[in-house]
Write a protein that holds these residues in place. Structure first.
Motif, PDB file in Angstrom:
ATOM      1  N   ALA A  40       0.824  -1.212   0.000  1.00 15.40           N
ATOM      2  CA  ALA A  40       0.000   0.000   0.000  1.00 15.40           C
ATOM      3  C   ALA A  40       0.858   1.261   0.000  1.00 15.40           C
ATOM      4  N   MET A  41       1.971   1.227   0.742  1.00 15.01           N
ATOM      5  CA  MET A  41       2.887   2.371   0.730  1.00 15.01           C
ATOM      6  C   MET A  41       3.430   2.601  -0.682  1.00 15.01           C
ATOM      7  N   GLY A  74       6.070   8.647   4.492  1.00 19.84           N
ATOM      8  CA  GLY A  74       6.513   8.687   3.104  1.00 19.84           C
ATOM      9  C   GLY A  74       7.841   8.002   2.878  1.00 19.84           C
ATOM     10  N   GLY A  75       8.429   7.465   3.951  1.00 15.73           N
ATOM     11  CA  GLY A  75       9.766   6.904   3.874  1.00 15.73           C
ATOM     12  C   GLY A  75       9.919   5.634   3.050  1.00 15.73           C
ATOM     13  N   PRO A  76       8.976   4.680   3.123  1.00 15.55           N
ATOM     14  CA  PRO A  76       9.166   3.460   2.321  1.00 15.55           C
ATOM     15  C   PRO A  76       9.364   3.742   0.837  1.00 15.55           C
ATOM     16  N   THR A 102      11.871  12.587   4.117  1.00 13.53           N
ATOM     17  CA  THR A 102      10.490  12.909   4.444  1.00 13.53           C
ATOM     18  C   THR A 102      10.043  12.397   5.811  1.00 13.53           C
ATOM     19  N   GLY A 103       9.286  13.206   6.527  1.00 14.44           N
ATOM     20  CA  GLY A 103       8.757  12.797   7.826  1.00 14.44           C
ATOM     21  C   GLY A 103       8.292  13.991   8.636  1.00 14.44           C
ATOM     22  N   MET A 104       7.345  13.747   9.537  1.00 14.79           N
ATOM     23  CA  MET A 104       6.806  14.790  10.409  1.00 14.79           C
ATOM     24  C   MET A 104       7.707  14.969  11.623  1.00 14.79           C
ATOM     25  N   GLY A 105       7.788  16.182  12.119  1.00 16.23           N
ATOM     26  CA  GLY A 105       8.524  16.451  13.345  1.00 16.23           C
ATOM     27  C   GLY A 105       9.980  16.792  13.098  1.00 16.23           C
ATOM     28  N   SER A 106      10.814  16.538  14.102  1.00 16.06           N
ATOM     29  CA  SER A 106      12.223  16.955  14.020  1.00 16.06           C
ATOM     30  C   SER A 106      13.183  15.841  14.408  1.00 16.06           C
ATOM     31  N   GLU A 142      10.365  20.129  -2.424  1.00 16.18           N
ATOM     32  CA  GLU A 142       9.506  19.836  -3.578  1.00 16.18           C
ATOM     33  C   GLU A 142       9.242  18.353  -3.775  1.00 16.18           C
ATOM     34  N   THR A 143      10.045  17.478  -3.159  1.00 16.10           N
ATOM     35  CA  THR A 143       9.793  16.037  -3.316  1.00 16.10           C
ATOM     36  C   THR A 143       9.368  15.356  -2.029  1.00 16.10           C
ATOM     37  N   ALA A 144       9.445  16.047  -0.890  1.00 19.59           N
ATOM     38  CA  ALA A 144       9.117  15.415   0.394  1.00 19.59           C
ATOM     39  C   ALA A 144       7.602  15.289   0.554  1.00 19.59           C
ATOM     40  N   VAL A 145       7.145  14.084   0.909  1.00 24.56           N
ATOM     41  CA  VAL A 145       5.721  13.903   1.210  1.00 24.56           C
ATOM     42  C   VAL A 145       5.350  14.764   2.414  1.00 24.56           C
ATOM     43  N   VAL A 146       6.212  14.765   3.432  1.00 25.47           N
ATOM     44  CA  VAL A 146       6.071  15.651   4.594  1.00 25.47           C
ATOM     45  C   VAL A 146       7.444  16.265   4.846  1.00 25.47           C
TER      46      VAL A 146
END
Length: 353
Positions: free
Chosen positions: A96-97, A174-176, A290-294, A317-321
């Protein structure tokens, strides 16, 4: 913030009601509809125009994976999968990812989880996060239902780099997909080990490693406690464990531990990067995607305090988050900011240097 409109898709009336009730408690979420299968979900999307879809995997008539493929091809939307924790469920989640799901929540106990309340906060937060995800980036790479695999054309020469290198990669939402686009570009004789933290719960990281291994020229595996790190192999931290790198007698070994989560994460990118900062006989290349937070920024600061570290961050421009790369960039610990498609090349440039 505006209310996030959500469509809930599950073949179980009990599960639909629980998910609807949980989400409706949040004042920023409005559930605009429910659906019993993928076919009905596609119809409801046209009617209710949701901002986010929560999607069960195993459903009659049209399952969640088939529905997800059609959504990403015809009406790109952020989709959060609600998955079982079985081996098959983990494999379907990784698929699914690849098809374009933004994130997933694991049901605690099977397809009908009476204890779904255990993941109530996680489900709510991931739905809200998904509403802000860069779906255009995902859908652009999901039209065919799969991500292109572009192996790096130029293999490394047999001449070893001037100094031993080790690569650390940290990513989350978004990492996978991002890992697939990076790792499949490395040649089989890649002259460094790669250590990776991808925020995922126990059980799912093994399926991710197996999928990436099948697609890549290098070896990709879940890290094991005490194993010696080898060139041309990527080691993914198992869900529920911190991954650390230990140096002794010029060799690197993996260490797994279950010390408390860092900023809510175990594995934590900060823990991995901080362990790499103690490695002295190797040059380090650290990558934050890509990823939320820090998560990762504190570890990058430690790496930068010690010499011989280059840091690459994924471009907005390419990061999902864009959260994790943005935090690192704002902390002034990044050497290169590059789009996802160019990260493998940037790593190779430093490995050859």
């Amino acid at each position: 913030m505006d209310q996030v409109k959500v469509l809930v898709v599950d073949d179980s009336a009990f599960m639909r009601k629980m998910i609807v009730d949980f989400l409706s408690e949040n004042p920023h979420i409005e559930v605009v509809g429910t659906a019993r299968n993928g076919k009905e979900a596609l119809e409801k999307i046209l009617q209710s125009h949701p901002d986010v879809v929560t999607m069960d995997v195993e459903m009659p008539i049209m399952n969640g994976l088939e529905a997800l493929k059609q959504i990403m091809q015809e009406h790109p939307l952020p989709v959060v999968m609600v998955s079982s924790t079985t081996t098959e469920g983990a494999e379907n989640t990784i698929t699914a990812m690849q098809y374009g799901a933004v994130d997933f929540v694991a049901k605690p106990s099977g397809s009908i989880s009476l204890d779904l309340y255990k993941v109530k906060e996680e489900l709510t937060s991931k739905v809200l996060l998904a509403s802000r995800a860069n779906v255009r980036i995902i859908s652009r790479n999901s039209k065919s239902g799969k991500i292109a695999v572009n192996h790096w054309i130029k293999p490394f020469s047999h001449q070893a780099p001037q100094r031993k290198k080790v690569i650390g990669i940290g990513t989350s939402t978004g990492g996978p997909r991002a890992l697939q686009l990076v790792l499949t570009k490395f040649p089989e004789n890649f002259p460094a080990p790669i250590v990776i933290v991808q925020h995922m719960p126990k059980g799912f990281t093994k399926s991710l490693a197996q999928r990436l291994d099948a697609l890549s020229s290098i070896t990709v595996k879940e890290a094991e406690d005490g194993e010696t790190l080898q060139n041309g192999t990527a080691y993914i931290a198992p869900g529920g464990y911190h991954l650390l790198v230990h140096e002794a007698k010029g060799m690197l070994t993996a260490r797994l531990e279950q010390s408390p989560p860092r900023n809510g994460h175990r594995p934590s990118v900060d823990v991995l990067f901080e362990s790499l900062s103690t490695v002295t006989d190797y040059e380090k290349i650290a990558v934050i995607m890509t990823g939320m937070g820090s998560d990762g920024t504190a570890g990058l600061k430690k790496l930068k305090e010690n010499a011989a570290t280059k840091v690459i961050a994924e471009a907005q421009e390419t990061a999902v988050v864009f959260g994790m790369p943005k935090a690192a960039i704002q902390a002034n610990v990044v050497d290169d900011i590059v789009p996802l498609e160019e990260i493998a090349g940037a790593i190779i440039k430093y490995v050859e240097g």
